[in-house]
Design an enzyme around this catalytic site. Structure first.
Site, short mmCIF file in Angstrom:
data_model
loop_
_atom_site.label_atom_id
_atom_site.label_comp_id
_atom_site.label_asym_id
_atom_site.label_seq_id
_atom_site.Cartn_x
_atom_site.Cartn_y
_atom_site.Cartn_z
N ARG A 1 -6.06 -34.72 -5.92
CA ARG A 1 -5.84 -33.69 -4.88
C ARG A 1 -7.20 -33.23 -4.36
O ARG A 1 -8.22 -33.46 -5.03
CB ARG A 1 -5.05 -32.50 -5.44
CG ARG A 1 -5.83 -31.66 -6.46
CD ARG A 1 -4.98 -30.53 -7.02
NE ARG A 1 -3.94 -31.08 -7.91
CZ ARG A 1 -4.18 -31.47 -9.15
NH1 ARG A 1 -5.41 -31.42 -9.66
NH2 ARG A 1 -3.20 -31.94 -9.91
N TYR B 1 -4.44 -35.12 -27.00
CA TYR B 1 -5.72 -35.28 -26.29
C TYR B 1 -6.76 -35.92 -27.22
O TYR B 1 -7.44 -36.87 -26.85
CB TYR B 1 -6.18 -33.90 -25.83
CG TYR B 1 -7.55 -33.83 -25.20
CD1 TYR B 1 -8.61 -33.24 -25.88
CD2 TYR B 1 -7.78 -34.31 -23.91
CE1 TYR B 1 -9.86 -33.14 -25.31
CE2 TYR B 1 -9.03 -34.20 -23.34
CZ TYR B 1 -10.07 -33.62 -24.03
OH TYR B 1 -11.32 -33.51 -23.47
#
Ligand code: VAH
Length: 310
Positions: free
Chosen positions: A34, A140
């Site tokens: 984005r 993660y």
């Protein structure tokens, strides 16, 4: 040219600015899923790019004659616990895309960030060594440990020149972090200036390895500038600067905002933080490529309050 993937993130934004300063704006292509801040978008070429889309990345690499890629896109620790499979897909497939472009000789150099999150609950917590027991207990951390293994494999098997550091928690003011467990150390400065109080999502005494962003950017550029032969480690280098708990940031802020009030309401991120080291031994980075941090907590607090307070 240089391509930064994930250029709108907490590290990517500042890395893009620093690399444009060093190499010239038009030599540094920023990309992300984005658009980013106005200052980033107005500072040089930008491409909307999905880090998991090999063909799309290849198109950008060919179009701009990219030689080096900094892969800064990832889903961080807290968000990754909420969306494990999306985190694994993004964090791993983006890395495979870049390592394979390098294996095909379409690019010549790669930077990929690892994290102190690769360490787990039974890793020695103080002065955590470069090589030690690593059983990460977060999605993660598992993705970063696995990514390190793949980076070393592609270096050894295909000669891919990939370089990596295990970032501690990073404190910065130019961009808000997204979805990390150490984000409290950024939020606290914003809240101190806005409300003169902060409710911390980690408990008092949760000591973690931390670093001011200027040091992290300098370390990144330094390892990428190092002579390839000096880099003995091709998984990822431990990188340290300072270690402290939330109460120490609060005390440091109180030196500047005396009536600042801190309270604690630990949430699910406490278990993530508890699985990580308290301090890091980064002597290998110092030996191999002369790493040396410049920001301590007091300097960090001064920089954060001065820049956020403008
Ligand atoms: C996170 N900021 O909190 C990241 C980093 C060591 C912490 O990996 O997930």
């Amino acid at each position: 040219s240089i391509l930064i993937i994930g250029a709108c993130g907490q590290i990517g934004t500042e890395l893009t600015m620093a690399l444009r300063e060093k190499y010239g704006a038009d030599s540094v292509i920023a990309s992300d899923i984005r658009e980013g801040s106005d200052s980033l978008m107005q500072s040089g070429p930008f491409e909307l790019l999905d880090a998991t889309d090999y063909a799309a990345i290849e198109d950008v690499v060919m179009h701009y004659e990219i030689e080096e890629v900094y892969l800064m896109a990832a889903m961080l620790s807290a968000t990754a616990e909420k969306f494990p499979m999306r985190a694994w897909n993004l964090n791993m497939n983006s890395l495979f895309n870049i390592l394979n472009l390098a294996k095909e000789k379409k690019i010549t150099k790669v930077f990929w960030p690892s994290s102190i999150a690769v360490f787990g609950p039974n890793t020695p917590k103080e002065q955590t060594p470069q090589n030690t027991l690593m059983e990460p207990s977060t999605v993660y951390g598992i993705s970063k440990q696995s990514g390190e293994r793949w980076c070393e494999y592609y270096f050894n098997k295909f000669g891919v020149d990939v370089r990596s550091v295990r970032y501690p928690g990073l404190i910065s003011w130019k961009t808000l972090p997204g979805g990390g467990t150490t984000d409290y150390a950024v939020e606290i400065y914003h809240k101190a200036l806005e409300d003169k109080k902060y409710t911390c999502f980690l408990a008092e005494g949760t000591k973690l390895p931390m670093m001011f962003m200027d040091d992290a950017i300098r370390a990144t550029i330094s390892i990428m500038d190092a002579d390839s032969d000096t880099l003995k480690i091709r998984s990822s280098y431990n990188l340290g600067a300072m270690s402290f708990g939330p109460e120490e940031i609060a005390a440091s802020i109180k030196n500047h905002i005396p009536d600042f009030e801190m309270s604690y309401e630990p949430d699910f991120r406490q278990a993530i933080a508890d699985s990580w080291p308290s301090s890091i031994d980064d002597s290998k980075a110092s030996e191999d490529w002369n790493w040396k941090p410049e920001f301590d907590l007091e300097k960090t607090t001064k920089e954060m309050l001065a820049n956020l307070g403008k």
